[in-house]
Design a protein around this motif. Structure first.
Motif, PDB file in Angstrom:
ATOM      1  N   ALA A  89       0.828  -1.201   0.000  1.00 29.08           N
ATOM      2  CA  ALA A  89       0.000   0.000   0.000  1.00 29.08           C
ATOM      3  C   ALA A  89       0.865   1.255   0.000  1.00 29.08           C
ATOM      4  O   ALA A  89       0.552   2.237  -0.679  1.00 29.08           O
ATOM      5  N   ARG A  90       1.994   1.217   0.745  1.00 30.28           N
ATOM      6  CA  ARG A  90       2.865   2.390   0.816  1.00 30.28           C
ATOM      7  C   ARG A  90       4.338   2.015   0.780  1.00 30.28           C
ATOM      8  O   ARG A  90       5.193   2.780   1.229  1.00 30.28           O
ATOM      9  N   SER A  91       4.660   0.859   0.249  1.00 28.54           N
ATOM     10  CA  SER A  91       6.052   0.437   0.175  1.00 28.54           C
ATOM     11  C   SER A  91       6.292  -0.293  -1.131  1.00 28.54           C
ATOM     12  O   SER A  91       5.353  -0.747  -1.795  1.00 28.54           O
TER      13      SER A  91
ATOM     14  N   LEU B  72       6.931   4.241   0.021  1.00 31.45           N
ATOM     15  CA  LEU B  72       6.392   5.170  -0.974  1.00 31.45           C
ATOM     16  C   LEU B  72       5.689   6.349  -0.321  1.00 31.45           C
ATOM     17  O   LEU B  72       5.654   7.450  -0.869  1.00 31.45           O
ATOM     18  N   GLY B  73       5.099   6.114   0.826  1.00 27.45           N
ATOM     19  CA  GLY B  73       4.337   7.168   1.482  1.00 27.45           C
ATOM     20  C   GLY B  73       2.981   7.359   0.823  1.00 27.45           C
ATOM     21  O   GLY B  73       2.581   6.619  -0.081  1.00 27.45           O
ATOM     22  N   PRO B  74       2.235   8.359   1.248  1.00 27.40           N
ATOM     23  CA  PRO B  74       0.905   8.604   0.659  1.00 27.40           C
ATOM     24  C   PRO B  74       1.028   8.994  -0.802  1.00 27.40           C
ATOM     25  O   PRO B  74       2.062   9.499  -1.251  1.00 27.40           O
ATOM     26  N   GLY B  75      -0.047   8.770  -1.539  1.00 28.25           N
ATOM     27  CA  GLY B  75      -0.031   9.063  -2.966  1.00 28.25           C
ATOM     28  C   GLY B  75      -1.294   9.746  -3.438  1.00 28.25           C
ATOM     29  O   GLY B  75      -2.370   9.589  -2.853  1.00 28.25           O
TER      30      GLY B  75
ATOM     31  N   LEU C  15       0.473   8.774  -7.439  1.00 28.74           N
ATOM     32  CA  LEU C  15       1.682   9.580  -7.599  1.00 28.74           C
ATOM     33  C   LEU C  15       2.212   9.923  -6.206  1.00 28.74           C
ATOM     34  O   LEU C  15       1.524  10.545  -5.404  1.00 28.74           O
ATOM     35  N   HIS C  16       3.454   9.486  -5.938  1.00 27.21           N
ATOM     36  CA  HIS C  16       4.064   9.664  -4.617  1.00 27.21           C
ATOM     37  C   HIS C  16       5.162  10.714  -4.718  1.00 27.21           C
ATOM     38  O   HIS C  16       6.149  10.524  -5.448  1.00 27.21           O
ATOM     39  N   ALA C  17       5.013  11.805  -4.001  1.00 30.14           N
ATOM     40  CA  ALA C  17       6.020  12.862  -3.995  1.00 30.14           C
ATOM     41  C   ALA C  17       7.045  12.599  -2.898  1.00 30.14           C
ATOM     42  O   ALA C  17       6.685  12.224  -1.774  1.00 30.14           O
ATOM     43  N   ALA C  18       8.327  12.770  -3.239  1.00 33.62           N
ATOM     44  CA  ALA C  18       9.435  12.607  -2.291  1.00 33.62           C
ATOM     45  C   ALA C  18       9.349  11.295  -1.517  1.00 33.62           C
ATOM     46  O   ALA C  18       9.345  11.278  -0.275  1.00 33.62           O
ATOM     47  N   PRO C  19       9.274  10.152  -2.188  1.00 36.10           N
ATOM     48  CA  PRO C  19       9.248   8.866  -1.477  1.00 36.10           C
ATOM     49  C   PRO C  19      10.612   8.574  -0.859  1.00 36.10           C
ATOM     50  O   PRO C  19      11.635   9.133  -1.265  1.00 36.10           O
TER      51      PRO C  19
ATOM     52  N   CYS D 288       7.558   8.986  -7.485  1.00 41.13           N
ATOM     53  CA  CYS D 288       7.280   7.641  -7.999  1.00 41.13           C
ATOM     54  C   CYS D 288       5.834   7.558  -8.457  1.00 41.13           C
ATOM     55  O   CYS D 288       4.952   8.263  -7.936  1.00 41.13           O
ATOM     56  N   LEU D 289       5.600   6.682  -9.403  1.00 39.91           N
ATOM     57  CA  LEU D 289       4.252   6.379  -9.882  1.00 39.91           C
ATOM     58  C   LEU D 289       4.041   4.887  -9.701  1.00 39.91           C
ATOM     59  O   LEU D 289       4.788   4.078 -10.264  1.00 39.91           O
ATOM     60  N   SER D 290       3.072   4.502  -8.886  1.00 37.89           N
ATOM     61  CA  SER D 290       2.803   3.084  -8.638  1.00 37.89           C
ATOM     62  C   SER D 290       1.417   2.720  -9.145  1.00 37.89           C
ATOM     63  O   SER D 290       0.497   3.545  -9.111  1.00 37.89           O
ATOM     64  N   ALA D 291       1.276   1.491  -9.610  1.00 38.44           N
ATOM     65  CA  ALA D 291      -0.020   1.012 -10.105  1.00 38.44           C
ATOM     66  C   ALA D 291      -0.131  -0.474  -9.816  1.00 38.44           C
ATOM     67  O   ALA D 291       0.828  -1.225 -10.023  1.00 38.44           O
TER      68      ALA D 291
END
Length: 721
Positions: A616-618, A633-636, A667-671, A702-705
C-alpha cells in the motif's frame, strides 16, 4: 447464558405487551374519531342541522385534541396527517404515544433485570433517562459523553440490549414527525421499520441504491482454504466453513451424503465485507442493508444464481446457513416462492442476523435464529433483547449473552462458533439433531464469487483488440501482448545533465527533460502476472526526453511551456503523449519475451531474474546482478494509470514503443526509496547506472499502479521531422 425466559423479567414484558395492545386500541379509536371529524357527510350536514351537528363536532374535536381525552391524536387522511405532523413539531402528544412510551420503558426495565450493568452504569442510565423523559438536549449530551468516555464501539456494545427500545423512545417523543411511523413499527412489533428512527430517512430510499440482478462465478479456493474445509456435515462444520471463506465476497455450496445415502446440499453465506460500498460485491454495506430491509436483494439473487449454477436436481433438499448479512440473504431465499418451488428448503439457520420480519414461503422449512444480546447487528430490524413479542413461535430462537460484550468481537463468526461449541450445549445439540439428515461425508464443494451484476469478461473491453501472430524463438506469440493483471512502479531520479547528454548524443531526441538544472532518469519495473505471452517481469532504465520535434522549452515534464498549471505531459495517456524515456538498458525474466525485445521496445534486452513487490505504501524491486530499489512510498495522489512511452535508436532511426494501460495509479512525492547498484557487478546495465551516479540515489517522485491491464505492441519508427 440467559435469554428472555428470566422469571423476574417475564411479568415486566407481559405488562409491556398488554400496554402495546392498549396503545393500538387507543390509536384505532383516534382513527375512528378523526374519520368522523373529517367525514364529508357530517360537514355537509352542519348547515342543515345547526342545533345538533355543532355539539357533536365539538365533542369529536375535544376527544382528538384534549390531553384529558385521546390527546393530540389526529390520524388518517391528508388533512389529519398534516395536522398530526404539525402537532408533533409543536411537541403535542397523544394518549397512545404516552402508553406506548410506557411500554418501552417497561421493556428497558425488563432487560435491566437480566443485564444489571445497564442500571449500574451512571452514564448509560443518564442516557436512557433523558431519552425516556423527552429531554433532547440532555440525551444528546449524555450520548456525546458516553461516546467520548467509551468510544463508539464500547458504547454501542453496552447499549445493544436496549438499542431498539431507546431509538423507538426517542422517535416517539421527539418533535420530528418523519420518524413516528418507524417508532410505531418498532414499538408494536408489526414490521421492520420503514425509516431511520433517528431522522426519518426512508430505509427503502437507501436500499434502492443497492441495485443489480446478482451474479455468481465459480472460483477455486486456495490450498490452505481447501484444507480447512470440513469433510463431514454438521452445524459446527458449516459455521467453520463460513469462517474459512471469510467476508471476501464469496459463498460456498457443499453436497453431503446423509446417513440414509441421499445427497443433500448446503449453502453457506458469510456476512458483510468490510470497507466502503464498492458497486460490485453484494456483500458490501449497501448489500447488508438491503438484505435486511427488503424481501430480495442482489446478495440473495447472487446466491440463487450460485445454486442454479451448482445444479442440484429439481426438488433436492437444501439447507441454508448464513451469518450476519448472509443470514438475512438466506432468509430472503427461503421466503422466495419461486426459489422454494425449484428447491426443497428444509432448514434455514441464521446466526447474528436481523431476520425477525422474514417468513419462509414453505411452512415446512425449519428456522433457527441465534443471536448474542450484545451484538447490535440483529437489533437493526428494531427487535432486540428487550422485545416483548414472540414473533415466531414456530422458530427455534437462541437469544443469549456471554462475557464478550464488545462489538464487533461478539458479532464475529468465530465468536458465535465458540459460543455454540462451548457455551450453548443444549442449543447446539438440538440444532445438530434437526440437521441430522445433513450429517455425513462431504462429496462435493464449490466456492462462488458474488457480484451485483454479471461481470464483463476479464479482457473486455480494453483487451479486446485485433491480434496477429509473430514468430519467436520459442514459437509464435500474439501481438499486442495483453496483460490482464499486473503491477508497475516508475521512479524518477535527477542526475547530472552531462551524463544524460552523452547517452542522447546522436539520437535526434534533443536534451533531456531537466528539473533544477539536472536531467531526469526513469527506472521502470513491471510485474505482468497474466499475459497472452505468459507471466513475466521487466525492468527498463531511460533518460526522460520531450519526444521528437519538441524541446524542453516547448514541452517539458510539466506540460507545454513547463507551466505548473498545465497538465503534466508524463501523466497523459501513453497513446496521446510525446514525452517518454530513451532506453539505455532493459531486462526481462522471460526468454520468450527477451527474444521479442528488439521488436517491442528496441535495443538490447538482458535476461535476468526480476522481483517486484508493491504494498500500500512500500515497494521492493530486485533485478538479479543489477540493482535493488526499496523503501517506503508514502501517501499518494490517485490518478489514472498513464502507461509507458519509450524511445530507442535503431539503425539511425528512432523507435517509439507504447504501453497502453487501464487502471488506477498513485503519484508519490518525495518517497523514501533508495536505489542500490549491486556491488562488484560487471553487468552492463549496472555499469550504466553507475555512470548516471544512481547508486544510493533517492527518487524525486514515484508512480505506482496495481491490478492494471496493459497492451504492449511492437515499436514503430518515428517519422522524420
Amino acid at each position: 447464558m440467559t435469554g428472555h425466559d428470566d422469571p423476574a423479567a417475564g411479568p415486566l414484558r407481559a405488562l409491556a405487551r398488554e400496554l402495546v395492545d392498549v396503545a393500538v386500541t387507543i390509536q384505532d379509536a383516534a382513527a375512528h374519531a378523526t374519520a368522523a371529524l373529517t367525514d364529508d357527510a357530517l360537514l355537509r350536514a352542519l348547515p342543515r342541522a345547526p342545533s345538533a351537528a355543532p355539539p357533536a363536532y365539538r365533542a369529536l374535536l375535544r376527544a382528538t385534541t384534549n390531553r384529558r381525552g385521546l390527546g393530540y391524536s389526529f390520524t388518517g387522511g391528508r388533512l389529519a396527517t398534516a395536522a398530526a405532523k404539525a402537532g408533533a413539531m409543536l411537541g403535542a402528544e397523544s394518549l397512545a404515544v404516552r402508553v406506548l412510551a410506557t411500554s418501552l420503558r417497561l421493556r428497558v426495565a425488563a432487560v435491566a433485570v437480566t443485564h444489571p450493568e445497564l442500571t449500574g452504569d451512571p452514564m448509560i442510565v443518564r442516557l436512557i433517562d433523558a431519552a425516556a423523559a423527552d429531554r433532547d438536549l440532555e440525551a444528546v449530551r449524555a450520548l456525546r459523553a458516553l461516546l467520548k468516555d467509551r468510544g463508539a464501539v464500547r458504547a454501542l456494545s453496552q447499549l445493544a440490549p436496549v438499542f431498539g427500545e431507546v431509538l423507538a423512545l426517542r422517535a416517539l417523543l421527539d418533535e420530528n414527525p418523519l420518524n413516528d411511523a418507524a417508532a410505531w413499527l418498532i414499538a408494536t412489533g408489526r414490521g421492520f421499520a420503514t425509516a431511520d428512527p433517528i431522522i426519518g430517512v426512508s430505509n427503502r430510499a437507501i436500499a434502492v441504491l443497492d441495485v443489480g440482478e446478482g451474479a455468481a462465478r465459480r472460483v477455486e479456493l486456495s490450498a490452505a482454504e481447501s484444507a480447512r474445509l470440513c469433510t463431514r456435515g454438521s452445524l459446527l462444520a458449516f459455521l467453520a466453513n463460513i469462517s474459512t471463506i471469510g467476508t471476501t465476497g464469496r459463498a460456498l455450496i457443499q453436497s453431503v451424503e446423509g446417513p440414509d445415502g441421499v445427497i443433500r446440499h448446503v449453502l453457506h453465506a458469510p456476512g458483510m465485507r468490510m470497507g466502503r460500498p464498492d458497486g460490485e460485491s453484494p456483500q458490501d454495506l449497501l448489500g447488508a442493508f438491503s438484505s435486511a430491509v427488503l424481501a430480495g436483494s442482489p446478495y440473495s439473487r447472487a446466491l440463487a444464481e450460485a445454486v442454479a449454477d451448482y445444479g442440484p436436481p429439481p426438488g433436492a433438499e437444501l439447507a441454508l446457513v448464513g451469518h450476519s448479512a448472509g443470514g438475512a440473504a438466506i432468509m430472503n431465499l427461503a421466503q422466495d416462492p419461486a426459489f422454494c418451488a425449484r428447491h426443497t428448503v428444509t432448514h434455514a439457520v441464521a446466526v447474528g442476523s436481523p431476520v425477525d420480519f422474514k417468513q419462509p414461503a414453505d411452512p415446512r422449512t425449519w428456522v433457527a435464529s441465534i443471536t448474542n444480546q450484545h451484538d447490535i447487528i440483529p437489533t437493526l430490524d428494531g427487535q432486540g433483547a428487550g422485545t416483548c413479542f414472540d414473533l415466531h413461535p414456530d422458530w427455534y430462537v437462541v437469544d443469549y449473552c456471554d462475557s464478550t460484550h464488545l462489538f464487533p468481537q461478539c458479532h464475529s463468526i468465530e465468536r458465535y462458533l465458540a459460543n455454540i461449541t462451548d457455551d450453548l450445549p443444549e442449543a447446539r445439540d438440538l440444532i445438530e439433531e434437526r440437521l441430522a439428515p445433513f450429517r455425513g461425508r462431504v462429496v462435493r464443494s464449490q466456492a462462488y464469487l458474488l457480484f451485483d451484476r454479471p461481470p464483463d469478461p476479464a479482457e473486455f473491453p480494453f483487451l479486446t483488440v485485433p491480434t496477429r501472430a509473430v514468430d519467436g524463438l520459442e514459437g509464435a506469440v500474439e501481438l499486442p501482448i495483453r496483460c490482464g493483471d499486473g503491477d508497475a512502479l516508475t521512479a524518477y531520479f535527477a542526475v547530472g545533465a552531462a551524463a544524460a547528454a552523452g547517452l542522447l548524443e546522436g539520437t535526434g531526441l534533443g536534451p533531456a527533460v531537466q528539473v533544477a538544472g539536472r536531467a531526469l532518469v526513469a527506472v521502470h519495473a513491471a510485474l505482468n502476472r497474466h499475459t497472452s505471452a505468459g507471466g513475466y517481469a521487466e525492468l527498463q532504465v531511460g533518460v526522460v526526453v520531450p519526444g521528437p520535434f519538441r524541446s524542453p522549452t516547448r514541452s517539458g515534464l510539466l506540460g507545454r511551456g513547463s507551466r505548473l498549471l498545465g497538465r503534466p505531459d508524463l501523466l497523459r495517456a501513453a497513446d496521446l503523449r510525446r514525452s517518454g524515456s530513451f532506453l539505455v538498458g532493459s531486462a526481462v525474466d522471460s526468454a520468450a519475451v527477451r527474444d521479442l525485445g528488439s521488436r517491442l521496445w528496441g535495443g538490447e534486452t538482458y535476461l535476468t531474474p526480476l522481483e517486484l513487490r508493491l504494498g500500500a505504501r512500500s515497494a521492493h524491486v530486485a533485478a538479479g546482478r543489477i540493482l535493488t530499489l526499496r523503501g517506503r512510498l508514502g501517501p499518494g495522489l490517485p490518478l489514472n494509470d498513464p502507461g509507458l512511452v519509450g524511445y530507442a535508436g535503431e539503425a539511425g532511426a528512432v523507435l517509439r514503443s507504447c504501453v497502453r494501460a487501464r487502471g488506477r495509479a498513485r503519484l508519490h512525492a518525495a518517497p523514501s526509496l533508495r536505489l542500490a547498484v549491486e556491488p562488484r557487478s560487471d553487468h552492463p546495465l549496472a555499469d550504466r547506472l553507475r555512470e548516471l551516479a544512481l547508486d544510493g540515489a533517492r527518487p524525486l517522485l514515484c508512480l505506482s499502479a496495481t491490478t492494471r491491464q496493459t497492451l504492449r505492441d511492437a515499436a514503430v519508427p518515428e517519422p522524420q521531422g
